[in-house]
Design an enzyme around this catalytic site. Structure first.
Site, mmCIF file in Angstrom:
data_model
loop_
_atom_site.group_PDB
_atom_site.id
_atom_site.type_symbol
_atom_site.label_atom_id
_atom_site.label_comp_id
_atom_site.label_asym_id
_atom_site.label_seq_id
_atom_site.Cartn_x
_atom_site.Cartn_y
_atom_site.Cartn_z
ATOM 1 N N ARG A 193 -44.496 -21.579 16.261
ATOM 2 C CA ARG A 193 -45.755 -22.224 15.863
ATOM 3 C C ARG A 193 -46.223 -23.289 16.852
ATOM 4 N NH1 ARG A 193 -44.481 -23.889 9.806
ATOM 5 N NH2 ARG A 193 -42.320 -23.663 10.531
ATOM 6 N N ARG A 204 -61.679 -54.015 70.202
ATOM 7 C CA ARG A 204 -63.030 -53.457 70.278
ATOM 8 C C ARG A 204 -63.696 -53.854 71.599
ATOM 9 N NH1 ARG A 204 -63.582 -57.629 66.218
ATOM 10 N NH2 ARG A 204 -64.759 -59.411 67.038
#
Length: 471
Positions: free
Chosen positions: A15, A438
């Site tokens: 079940r 950078r």
């Protein structure tokens, strides 16, 4: 007492409509079978035997901890046959028999059963309960003197018997070794083709042996056969767990929307907001504040820790006074130091964050060792994976990392160093240095005015061209 425990866990669980064995379905974070094992462990049995059948290998892989013996019921011929299969491995002495799908049974109730069984010198004792709303449980039949004579299955009980006998079988038995000798006398049920352990009661009664049936809280007897029952059992556990912590000084603003596993510990004066999940072996210190939408699993939090909204914490340690979130993710093997701050949309993985360090926004810090009082700028990433191997980033105390920085591991940022915003760091930075990667900024004077003039001239030429084409 040389106690043996037998847990019946071989059923199909049809079940449940699941490929997972029923006893492995989880209630509040633990398999049903594990809840039963946890309940019997404090009894210190000499042996614990689990009878398995459906999904036997999966049950062994999930549950085996070295202290449990497994026997396989090759043909699922009922509870009586399951106990008979286990009998070959049983020591002499009393045997406690339980169902693997009954996770609500408590150690306290089992200890009471053991005590009353011994005091009464019964050959067999079992637990009963009374609840007119529950069906499917066998009825306990007693004679005029109130002595137990049989257990009659619900489907075989007449309306008159149901009205007369309100006591239901709880399915938990305690029997002496002598009772096991009657297993061979149980007859196969003509309807189901199974052997029922309940038939032992009538056989032992007919033999004139002493039996006992003892009432217990009906809630503890509840078994799980369906998904609905699994939810109901989980809900009983959840409410009981939260109620326990509220009694100990923890505030739940909406207990109905919080889930707390039984293995969790929460310190006094902590406040738990709605929609929170505290799972596994999580430990919260005193005066913690857990905001909505948070899930914490197998993690340790110190005192006065604040976890802000929608944060996920897994397998991590957080020291006193730290603030995490909102929308943060701490992955396993992460340690956050005292008074540190991990802000919104920050992900940590296998990293150590020092005391007072801040990573407030939009960062990924993986395989990193970060010292005390470090500032991690927004958008910082430790590039820890080259496609094959993971590498470590080390940031020493007092470092300042500018926004939008990529730290390509393996790399060390020395004590007190600064890393400029937008940098990509591929080499170690010495202590006290400023790292910039950078290009230098260029400002082109009058660039905007020149661009506007060029655009106007181009537009004029375009219009003239269109007129000429039209002529």
């Amino acid at each position: 007492m040389n106690l043996s425990v037998v847990i019946l866990a071989a059923g199909l669980g049809k079940r449940m409509y699941s490929q997972t064995p029923k006893v492995l379905h989880e209630a509040l974070g633990k398999p049903l079978l594990q809840h039963v094992l946890d309940a019997v462990a404090p009894l210190k049995p000499a042996q614990t035997i689990v009878v398995i059948g459906n999904g036997a290998q999966k049950v062994i892989e999930t549950i085996d901890n070295g202290s449990v013996q497994f026997v396989i019921q090759k043909k699922l011929l009922g509870t009586g046959n399951a106990l008979a299969v286990a009998r070959e491995k049983l020591n002499k002495g009393p045997v406690l028999v339980l169902n693997g799908d009954g996770p609500l049974i408590t150690t306290k109730t089992l200890k009471t059963l053991l005590k009353r069984h011994a005091q009464s010198r019964n050959i067999l004792s079992f637990l009963t309960f009374v609840d007119d709303s529950m069906s499917g449980y066998g009825r306990v039949i007693r004679d005029e003197r109130g002595q137990v004579t049989a257990i009659k299955e619900d489907k075989h009980t007449t309306p008159a018997e149901k009205n007369r006998f309100k006591e239901l079988n709880g399915g938990i038995y305690l029997m002496e070794s002598g009772a096991l000798g009657y297993l061979g006398r149980i007859r196969k049920n003509s309807t189901s083709g199974e052997f029922y352990i309940t038939d032992l009661v009538s056989l032992l009664s007919a033999a004139g042996t002493k039996l006992g049936a003892y009432n217990c809280p009906q809630e503890e007897i509840r078994g799980v056969n369906t998904r609905k029952e699994l939810y109901e059992v989980s809900e009983i556990m959840r409410r009981a767990c939260i109620a326990k912590w509220m009694r100990k000084g923890v505030t739940f603003l909406d207990p109905e929307t919080s889930i707390v596993h039984s293995s969790v510990t929460i310190g006094r004066d902590s406040v738990i907001y709605p929609g929170t999940y505290l799972e596994g072996k999580t430990l919260l210190g005193k005066k913690c504040l857990i905001y909505p939408g948070t899930r914490i699993c197998d993690s340790s939090l110190g005192n006065e820790v604040i976890i802000k909204d929608s944060t996920l914490i897994e397998g991590s340690r957080i020291r006193d006074g730290a603030v995490i979130g909102p929308f943060a993710h701490l992955r396993p093997h992460t340690v956050v130091g005292r008074n540190a701050k991990i802000g919104n949309f920050v992900e940590l993985k296998k990293s150590t964050i020092g005391n007072g360090t801040k990573a407030s926004h939009l960062s990924y810090l993986g395989d990193a060792e970060i010292g005390d009082n470090v500032n991690i700028g927004a958008g910082t990433i430790t590039c820890n994976y080259d496609g094959t191997n993971k590498f470590k980033t080390k940031i020493e105390p007092g470092v300042f990392i500018g926004s939008d920085t990529q730290l390509v591991a393996p790399v060390v940022i020395g004590k007190g160093a600064y890393v400029a915003a937008g940098a990509t760091i591929t080499q170690d930075v010495p202590p006290g240095a400023l790292a910039i990667s950078r290009p230098s900024q260029q400002n082109l004077k009058n660039w905007v005015r020149t661009r506007v003039l060029k655009t106007k001239k181009r537009n004029v030429k375009t219009k003239r061209g269109k007129k000429g084409a039209g002529a």
